[in-house]
Write an enzyme that holds these catalytic residues in place. Structure first.
Site, PDB file in Angstrom:
ATOM      1  N   GLU A   3       0.717  -0.964   0.204  1.00 24.04           N
ATOM      2  CA  GLU A   3       0.091   0.083   0.037  1.00 24.04           C
ATOM      3  C   GLU A   3       0.865   1.456  -0.171  1.00 24.04           C
ATOM      4  OE1 GLU A   3      -2.524  -0.767  -1.729  1.00 24.04           O
ATOM      5  OE2 GLU A   3      -3.989   0.361  -0.406  1.00 24.04           O
ATOM      6  N   THR A  20      -6.211   8.425  -4.950  1.00 21.56           N
ATOM      7  CA  THR A  20      -5.556   8.418  -3.628  1.00 21.56           C
ATOM      8  C   THR A  20      -4.814   9.105  -2.812  1.00 21.56           C
ATOM      9  OG1 THR A  20      -6.652   6.158  -3.304  1.00 21.56           O
ATOM     10  CG2 THR A  20      -5.106   6.325  -1.050  1.00 21.56           C
TER      11      THR A  20
HETATM   12  N1  HSE Z   1      -8.453   4.820   4.207  1.00 19.59           N
HETATM   13  C1  HSE Z   1      -7.207   5.228   2.662  1.00 19.59           C
HETATM   14  C2  HSE Z   1      -8.431   6.168   2.269  1.00 19.59           C
HETATM   15  C3  HSE Z   1      -8.356   3.960   2.444  1.00 19.59           C
HETATM   16  O1  HSE Z   1      -9.683   6.728   2.277  1.00 19.59           O
HETATM   17  O2  HSE Z   1      -7.944   6.423   2.286  1.00 19.59           O
HETATM   18  C4  HSE Z   1      -7.048   4.490   0.613  1.00 19.59           C
HETATM   19  O3  HSE Z   1      -8.436   3.326  -0.219  1.00 19.59           O
END
Ligand code: HSE
Length: 300
Positions: free
Chosen positions: A130, A182
């Site tokens: 990740e 993201t």
């Molecule tokens: N918790 C993370 C976010 C997940 O919301 O950025 C990313 O898929």
């Protein structure tokens, strides 16, 4: 020796639990074929379904990088491993695409080696993937992909994951074709939270966890509210408020952003409601000139 594994898409955050809650679905997901061979080193022989976007370099690709980390940890760097990845979900969509691939890799190598590590021990290796994929090693996608069902990251330091009861629910996923990386979706969130918002938020998180233990679906829906992240991130998703209103008016228990988006998800007791809302939202977005992918799945 070889193995073929399926690794599921996941919905991180589940509206109120930013970075701590997530669940897996039965589809979509990635498929990985892994084979041990004589030639030392981890090699990716092919990737399908990524439109050529993922790197084949074993140090840059999250799957191979995670597998290499596991092998290094086990003192087996010289093992020969060939990988064939088939992506069956869109990349950068908020469905935990990179997590699904990382988890597939670490799960497969662990199985081929006769399970030297427990799932709890495997998790940090998937989190490394990740970090490589989006700059931050959160676990709310990798944990449900690895354990299945609903998971809670009780803490990051030390890492503690709790498996929660899995409700009998349908999940409608809609991925609008807009770009929300993201990395960017994390940068726009405020880093400070007002105490009054925190009180609302932890009430909802506790309510959601209680709802899972009590099989109380109304409470689950009432708890799927977010006063911290959703108000900021939803601006990046076209027609978010309108889609939410339509879903909630047509049987959805709750509606929100899947992970960092742009995919949105909603939960239902009834499969027909989920299907109807998905088709309605897809048509609605199309009228606005936005194409989308839809998936009708089960929390799994
Ligand atoms: N918790 C993370 C976010 C997940 O919301 O950025 C990313 O898929």
């Amino acid at each position: 020796k070889s193995i073929r594994v399926f690794s599921p898409a996941t919905v991180a955050n589940v509206v109120c639990g930013f970075d701590i809650l997530g669940f897996a679905v039965n589809e979509p997901g990635d498929e990985l074929y892994m084979e041990l061979c004589d030639e030392p080193g981890v090699v990716i022989t092919s990737i399908e379904g990524d439109e050529g976007k993922l790197p084949l370099d074993p140090d840059k690709n999250t799957v191979s990088a995670c597998v290499k980390s596991v092998l290094r940890h086990l003192g087996k760097e010289d093992l020969g491993v060939k990988l064939k990845l088939t992506k069956k979900m869109p990349l950068g969509s908020g469905l935990g695409s990179s997590s699904a691939s990382s988890v597939a890799g670490i799960f497969a190598i662990n199985e081929l080696l006769g399970r030297p590590l427990t799932k709890h021990e495997l998790l940090p290796f998937a989190m490394e993937g990740e970090a490589l994929a989006c700059g931050h090693g959160h676990a709310d996608n990798v944990a449900p992909a690895l354990f299945g069902g609903f998971t809670l990251i009780k803490s990051y330091e030390p890492l503690e994951v709790i498996q929660l009861p899995v409700p009998d629910l349908y999940c409608a996923l809609l991925y609008p074709h807009v770009d929300v990386p993201t990395r960017d979706a994390r940068q726009i969130i405020r880093s400070k939270v007002a105490l009054k918002d925190a009180v609302v938020q932890w009430g909802n998180i506790a309510g959601l966890v209680s709802a899972l233990y009590q099989h109380d679906y109304d409470l689950l829906g009432r708890s799927m509210k977010d006063v911290i992240v959703e108000p900021v991130r939803s601006i990046l998703i076209p027609e978010f408020d309108s889609m939410k209103q339509q879903a909630l008016a047509n049987g959805a228990l709750g509606f929100g952003i899947s992970g960092s988006g742009p995919t949105v998800f909603s939960l239902y007791r009834n499969k027909e409601d989920a299907k109807k809302v998905l088709n309605q939202l897809k048509a609605f977005l199309k009228e606005k000139g936005i194409e989308s992918n839809i998936y009708l799945s089960k929390v799994n």
